[in-house]
Design an enzyme around this catalytic site. Structure first.
Site, PDB file in Angstrom:
ATOM      1  N   LYS A  47      11.186 -17.184 -11.683  1.00  0.00           N
ATOM      2  CA  LYS A  47      12.427 -16.409 -11.672  1.00  0.00           C
ATOM      3  C   LYS A  47      13.465 -16.954 -12.649  1.00  0.00           C
ATOM      4  O   LYS A  47      14.258 -16.179 -13.203  1.00  0.00           O
ATOM      5  CB  LYS A  47      13.013 -16.379 -10.266  1.00  0.00           C
ATOM      6  CG  LYS A  47      12.229 -15.505  -9.320  1.00  0.00           C
ATOM      7  CD  LYS A  47      12.968 -15.451  -8.010  1.00  0.00           C
ATOM      8  CE  LYS A  47      12.464 -14.329  -7.145  1.00  0.00           C
ATOM      9  NZ  LYS A  47      13.412 -14.065  -6.057  1.00  0.00           N
TER      10      LYS A  47
ATOM     11  N   LYS B  89      18.288 -20.023  -5.184  1.00  0.00           N
ATOM     12  CA  LYS B  89      17.025 -19.291  -5.050  1.00  0.00           C
ATOM     13  C   LYS B  89      15.854 -20.137  -5.526  1.00  0.00           C
ATOM     14  O   LYS B  89      15.979 -20.878  -6.496  1.00  0.00           O
ATOM     15  CB  LYS B  89      17.047 -18.034  -5.934  1.00  0.00           C
ATOM     16  CG  LYS B  89      17.952 -16.943  -5.476  1.00  0.00           C
ATOM     17  CD  LYS B  89      17.650 -15.713  -6.321  1.00  0.00           C
ATOM     18  CE  LYS B  89      18.603 -14.592  -6.058  1.00  0.00           C
ATOM     19  NZ  LYS B  89      18.239 -13.412  -6.848  1.00  0.00           N
TER      20      LYS B  89
ATOM     21  N   GLY C 229      12.093 -12.735   0.033  1.00  0.00           N
ATOM     22  CA  GLY C 229      13.377 -13.142   0.597  1.00  0.00           C
ATOM     23  C   GLY C 229      13.406 -14.591   1.100  1.00  0.00           C
ATOM     24  O   GLY C 229      14.388 -15.016   1.692  1.00  0.00           O
TER      25      GLY C 229
ATOM     26  N   HIS D  70      20.954  -2.750  -4.056  1.00  0.00           N
ATOM     27  CA  HIS D  70      19.699  -3.142  -4.706  1.00  0.00           C
ATOM     28  C   HIS D  70      19.134  -1.887  -5.364  1.00  0.00           C
ATOM     29  O   HIS D  70      18.753  -0.941  -4.680  1.00  0.00           O
ATOM     30  CB  HIS D  70      18.729  -3.701  -3.656  1.00  0.00           C
ATOM     31  CG  HIS D  70      17.365  -4.007  -4.191  1.00  0.00           C
ATOM     32  ND1 HIS D  70      16.794  -5.256  -4.157  1.00  0.00           N
ATOM     33  CD2 HIS D  70      16.441  -3.206  -4.795  1.00  0.00           C
ATOM     34  CE1 HIS D  70      15.603  -5.211  -4.706  1.00  0.00           C
ATOM     35  NE2 HIS D  70      15.352  -3.969  -5.095  1.00  0.00           N
TER      36      HIS D  70
ATOM     37  N   LYS E  45      12.971  -5.073   2.438  1.00  0.00           N
ATOM     38  CA  LYS E  45      13.318  -3.654   2.401  1.00  0.00           C
ATOM     39  C   LYS E  45      12.821  -2.920   3.651  1.00  0.00           C
ATOM     40  O   LYS E  45      11.732  -3.198   4.147  1.00  0.00           O
ATOM     41  CB  LYS E  45      12.699  -3.014   1.155  1.00  0.00           C
ATOM     42  CG  LYS E  45      13.266  -3.612  -0.127  1.00  0.00           C
ATOM     43  CD  LYS E  45      12.375  -3.340  -1.320  1.00  0.00           C
ATOM     44  CE  LYS E  45      12.856  -4.161  -2.502  1.00  0.00           C
ATOM     45  NZ  LYS E  45      11.863  -4.203  -3.588  1.00  0.00           N
TER      46      LYS E  45
ATOM     47  N   GLU F 193      14.153  -5.298 -10.848  1.00  0.00           N
ATOM     48  CA  GLU F 193      15.147  -5.226  -9.775  1.00  0.00           C
ATOM     49  C   GLU F 193      16.511  -5.662 -10.279  1.00  0.00           C
ATOM     50  O   GLU F 193      16.633  -6.690 -10.963  1.00  0.00           O
ATOM     51  CB  GLU F 193      14.725  -6.120  -8.599  1.00  0.00           C
ATOM     52  CG  GLU F 193      13.404  -5.697  -7.977  1.00  0.00           C
ATOM     53  CD  GLU F 193      13.077  -6.423  -6.677  1.00  0.00           C
ATOM     54  OE1 GLU F 193      12.299  -5.868  -5.879  1.00  0.00           O
ATOM     55  OE2 GLU F 193      13.572  -7.546  -6.463  1.00  0.00           O
TER      56      GLU F 193
ATOM     57  N   ARG G  80       3.646  -5.630 -10.599  1.00  0.00           N
ATOM     58  CA  ARG G  80       2.584  -4.974  -9.819  1.00  0.00           C
ATOM     59  C   ARG G  80       3.114  -3.630  -9.312  1.00  0.00           C
ATOM     60  O   ARG G  80       4.283  -3.314  -9.500  1.00  0.00           O
ATOM     61  CB  ARG G  80       2.251  -5.843  -8.611  1.00  0.00           C
ATOM     62  CG  ARG G  80       3.536  -6.180  -7.836  1.00  0.00           C
ATOM     63  CD  ARG G  80       3.300  -6.727  -6.475  1.00  0.00           C
ATOM     64  NE  ARG G  80       4.441  -7.422  -5.938  1.00  0.00           N
ATOM     65  CZ  ARG G  80       5.496  -6.848  -5.353  1.00  0.00           C
ATOM     66  NH1 ARG G  80       5.559  -5.539  -5.234  1.00  0.00           N
ATOM     67  NH2 ARG G  80       6.500  -7.577  -4.895  1.00  0.00           N
TER      68      ARG G  80
ATOM     69  N   VAL H 131       5.406  -1.526  -2.817  1.00  0.00           N
ATOM     70  CA  VAL H 131       5.235  -0.803  -1.551  1.00  0.00           C
ATOM     71  C   VAL H 131       5.898   0.581  -1.658  1.00  0.00           C
ATOM     72  O   VAL H 131       5.336   1.593  -1.247  1.00  0.00           O
ATOM     73  CB  VAL H 131       5.880  -1.596  -0.382  1.00  0.00           C
ATOM     74  CG1 VAL H 131       5.828  -0.787   0.911  1.00  0.00           C
ATOM     75  CG2 VAL H 131       5.224  -2.944  -0.204  1.00  0.00           C
TER      76      VAL H 131
ATOM     77  N   ARG I 232       9.696   2.374   6.146  1.00  0.00           N
ATOM     78  CA  ARG I 232       8.549   1.498   6.410  1.00  0.00           C
ATOM     79  C   ARG I 232       8.318   1.416   7.907  1.00  0.00           C
ATOM     80  O   ARG I 232       9.217   1.039   8.659  1.00  0.00           O
ATOM     81  CB  ARG I 232       8.822   0.095   5.864  1.00  0.00           C
ATOM     82  CG  ARG I 232       8.955   0.065   4.363  1.00  0.00           C
ATOM     83  CD  ARG I 232       8.925  -1.363   3.862  1.00  0.00           C
ATOM     84  NE  ARG I 232       9.215  -1.418   2.438  1.00  0.00           N
ATOM     85  CZ  ARG I 232       8.988  -2.470   1.670  1.00  0.00           C
ATOM     86  NH1 ARG I 232       8.470  -3.559   2.202  1.00  0.00           N
ATOM     87  NH2 ARG I 232       9.277  -2.437   0.390  1.00  0.00           N
TER      88      ARG I 232
HETATM   89  P1  ADP Z   1      12.712 -11.995  -3.287  1.00  0.00           P
HETATM   90  O1  ADP Z   1      11.871 -12.104  -4.507  1.00  0.00           O
HETATM   91  O2  ADP Z   1      12.518 -13.122  -2.342  1.00  0.00           O
HETATM   92  O3  ADP Z   1      12.627 -10.647  -2.650  1.00  0.00           O
HETATM   93  P2  ADP Z   1      15.158 -11.334  -4.719  1.00  0.00           P
HETATM   94  O4  ADP Z   1      15.653 -12.173  -5.813  1.00  0.00           O
HETATM   95  O5  ADP Z   1      14.446 -10.062  -5.085  1.00  0.00           O
HETATM   96  O6  ADP Z   1      14.223 -12.216  -3.775  1.00  0.00           O
HETATM   97  O7  ADP Z   1      16.341 -10.977  -3.748  1.00  0.00           O
HETATM   98  C1  ADP Z   1      16.125 -10.298  -2.533  1.00  0.00           C
HETATM   99  C2  ADP Z   1      17.426  -9.784  -1.964  1.00  0.00           C
HETATM  100  O8  ADP Z   1      18.380 -10.851  -1.818  1.00  0.00           O
HETATM  101  C3  ADP Z   1      18.156  -8.768  -2.841  1.00  0.00           C
HETATM  102  O9  ADP Z   1      17.668  -7.471  -2.680  1.00  0.00           O
HETATM  103  C4  ADP Z   1      19.581  -8.927  -2.337  1.00  0.00           C
HETATM  104  O10 ADP Z   1      19.743  -8.282  -1.101  1.00  0.00           O
HETATM  105  C5  ADP Z   1      19.696 -10.412  -2.093  1.00  0.00           C
HETATM  106  N1  ADP Z   1      20.229 -11.137  -3.289  1.00  0.00           N
HETATM  107  C6  ADP Z   1      19.505 -11.793  -4.220  1.00  0.00           C
HETATM  108  N2  ADP Z   1      20.318 -12.333  -5.172  1.00  0.00           N
HETATM  109  C7  ADP Z   1      21.584 -12.003  -4.849  1.00  0.00           C
HETATM  110  C8  ADP Z   1      22.895 -12.257  -5.446  1.00  0.00           C
HETATM  111  N3  ADP Z   1      23.021 -12.960  -6.559  1.00  0.00           N
HETATM  112  N4  ADP Z   1      23.965 -11.742  -4.830  1.00  0.00           N
HETATM  113  C9  ADP Z   1      23.843 -11.003  -3.683  1.00  0.00           C
HETATM  114  N5  ADP Z   1      22.662 -10.764  -3.073  1.00  0.00           N
HETATM  115  C10 ADP Z   1      21.533 -11.234  -3.638  1.00  0.00           C
END
Ligand code: ADP
Length: 451
Positions: free
Chosen positions: A116, A158, A165, A208, A237, A275, A292, A295, A337
């Site tokens: 990431k 992260k 998540g 999102h 989601k 995303e 990929r 869902v 879902r």
């Molecule tokens: P994963 O790969 O674990 O799904 P993501 O990076 O796609 O993680 O983030 C998942 C969710 O976390 C996002 O859809 C959002 O709801 C929240 N999120 C991630 N980064 C941020 C951020 N910088 N600010 C606010 N919410 C965030």
């Protein structure tokens, strides 16, 4: 075109790939664990091979067993679905060495976007906006502290190898940061075997929004519009829709162009999802790319009329995309879902489906591997199906989803259907006032402000 496709997956997505193959006239091979012998993907595939015991580490993630299954059955291509090995660059490489086609992007692109922190840098280099934050993994809590001071609180930590998540921590002040950094890193190490953590600005109530992209082997790259996936619980989601009420045609075009630029920059091939977080002021920021099929791909299929799985197969076989970017979405689609879980506690609820009556009628689609008397094994994720509706506009789609949920009868296990029915009735949802914090507000409204 391929002679025989092996599907390295289970559940509804394995079935979805079988549907596409059947329409293309390509025979299929299902693989299954001993817990999945009674599964529909096994019933509907032309051939099947049992590849191991129930734990996925010994079956659906066992590369050696899957290769043997391909060898025995003479398959010449592998579709990974989502989850399991779908974003495993090593698996894609090994298939290549074995002269098996991989229905997905090149391994080096999977590797690049799977990290990431690296993906963030790549997006920024392609001129795609990213949130202020670290250029790469953080070496120490001190470095995190210094950076957070620059970026301004709140920030989010992260896992570089993150997904689903997990490994994320919101930090609101300097006092919490060091402890949260250590927790996030330990959690990431445990979940992904890689403790690297990076930091970015945390947005309070973003949406999102993700873009469906596609590349072919001839340098073609397109986007097929957005999906709004703001209805989440624990960053997972729950409901997705297309198009998003938050996007004007102008914003759709700008986000779409940014998405295509990123695909072109990395030489993207096959289906992918970019995303973004969309802030209240209309600014959008790259979050991550999933290399990929997702869902929630059906909502895009409903509003574009494009069969994304058939397109994945065609592109992997070397065909050009044959579609242009930026098709205007037709009508409105929503997906709920349907998980085998307690609608209040979200605890998994595996078991036998005593009644399983599917809704039908105009504009209703159900992607599921469930059937009456099917025993949902406890070893895998809790998704039993996806209920997707398509309407002329969002209002019709909502009404259609409500009656489809009413006519979806499941007995024997607990499901998320009652929760979906409540969300569909919620005035904020109906007004399209969505954010990733939607479920928090919803929980408060539901209990009349007592939680
Ligand atoms: P994963 O790969 O674990 O799904 P993501 O990076 O796609 O993680 O983030 C998942 C969710 O976390 C996002 O859809 C959002 O709801 C929240 N999120 C991630 N980064 C941020 C951020 N910088 N600010 C606010 N919410 C965030």
């Amino acid at each position: 075109m391929f002679k025989k496709i092996l599907i390295a997956n289970r559940g509804e997505i394995a079935l979805r790939v079988i549907q596409a193959c059947r329409e293309l006239g390509i025979p299929t091979v299902a693989v299954c664990s001993t817990a999945d012998r009674e599964s529909l993907h096994v019933t509907y595939a032309d051939e099947d091979v049992c590849i191991g015991p129930p734990p996925s580490s010994q079956s659906y993630l066992d590369i050696g067993s899957i290769l043997s299954a391909a060898e025995i059955t003479g398959a010449d291509a592998v579709h990974p679905g989502y989850g399991f090995l779908a974003e495993n660059a090593h698996f894609a490489e090994v298939l290549g060495e074995c002269k098996l086609a991989w229905i997905g992007p090149p391994p080096e692109v999977i590797r690049l976007m799977g990290d990431k922190a690296q993906a963030r840098r790549t997006a920024a280099a392609a001129g795609v906006p990213v949130l202020p934050g670290s250029a790469g993994p953080l070496a120490s809590a001190e470095e995190a502290l210094a950076l957070a001071r620059d970026v301004g609180y709140p920030v989010i930590l992260k896992a570089a190898a993150g997904g689903g998540g997990r490994g994320m921590r919101i930090v609101r002040s300097g006092e919490e940061l060091a402890a949260q950094f250590r927790t996030a890193s330990a959690e990431a190490e445990k979940a992904f075997g890689d403790g690297s953590v990076y930091l970015e600005k945390y947005l309070e109530e973003p949406r999102h929004i993700e873009f469906q992209v596609f590349g072919d082997r001839h340098g073609g790259a397109i986007h097929l519009g957005e999906r709004e996936c703001s209805i989440q619980r624990r960053h997972q989601k729950l409901i997705e829709e297309a198009p998003s009420v938050a996007l004007t045609p102008e914003l759709r075009q700008r986000m779409g162009e940014a998405s295509v630029r990123l695909c072109e920059r990395v030489g993207y091939v096959n289906a992918g999802t970019i995303e973004y977080l969309l802030d209240r002021d209309g600014s959008f920021y790259f979050m991550e790319m999933n290399t990929r099929i997702q869902v929630e791909h059906p909502v895009t299929e409903m509003v574009t009329g494009v069969d994304l799985v058939k397109l994945q197969i065609a592109v992997a076989a070397g065909e050009p995309l044959g579609i242009r970017s930026g098709l205007s979405p037709r009508g409105h689609a929503i997906e709920c879902r349907i998980n085998a879980e307690d609608p209040v506690t979200f605890a998994p609820s595996p078991g036998r489906l005593q009644t399983f009556h599917l809704p039908g009628g105009p504009g209703v689609r159900v992607d599921t591997h469930g059937y009456e008397d099917y025993l949902i094994p406890p070893h895998y994720d809790s998704l039993v199906g996806k209920l997707i509706v398509h309407g002329r506009d969002r209002g019709e789609a909502i009404a259609r989803m409500q009656r489809a949920l009413d006519f979806f009868v499941v007995e024997g296990i607990k499901t998320s259907i009652p929760l979906h029915r409540e969300i569909l009735r919620d005035p904020e949802f109906r007004a399209g006032r969505l954010s990733t914090r939607f479920m928090e507000g919803f929980a408060t409204r539901r209990t009349g402000g007592s939680s």
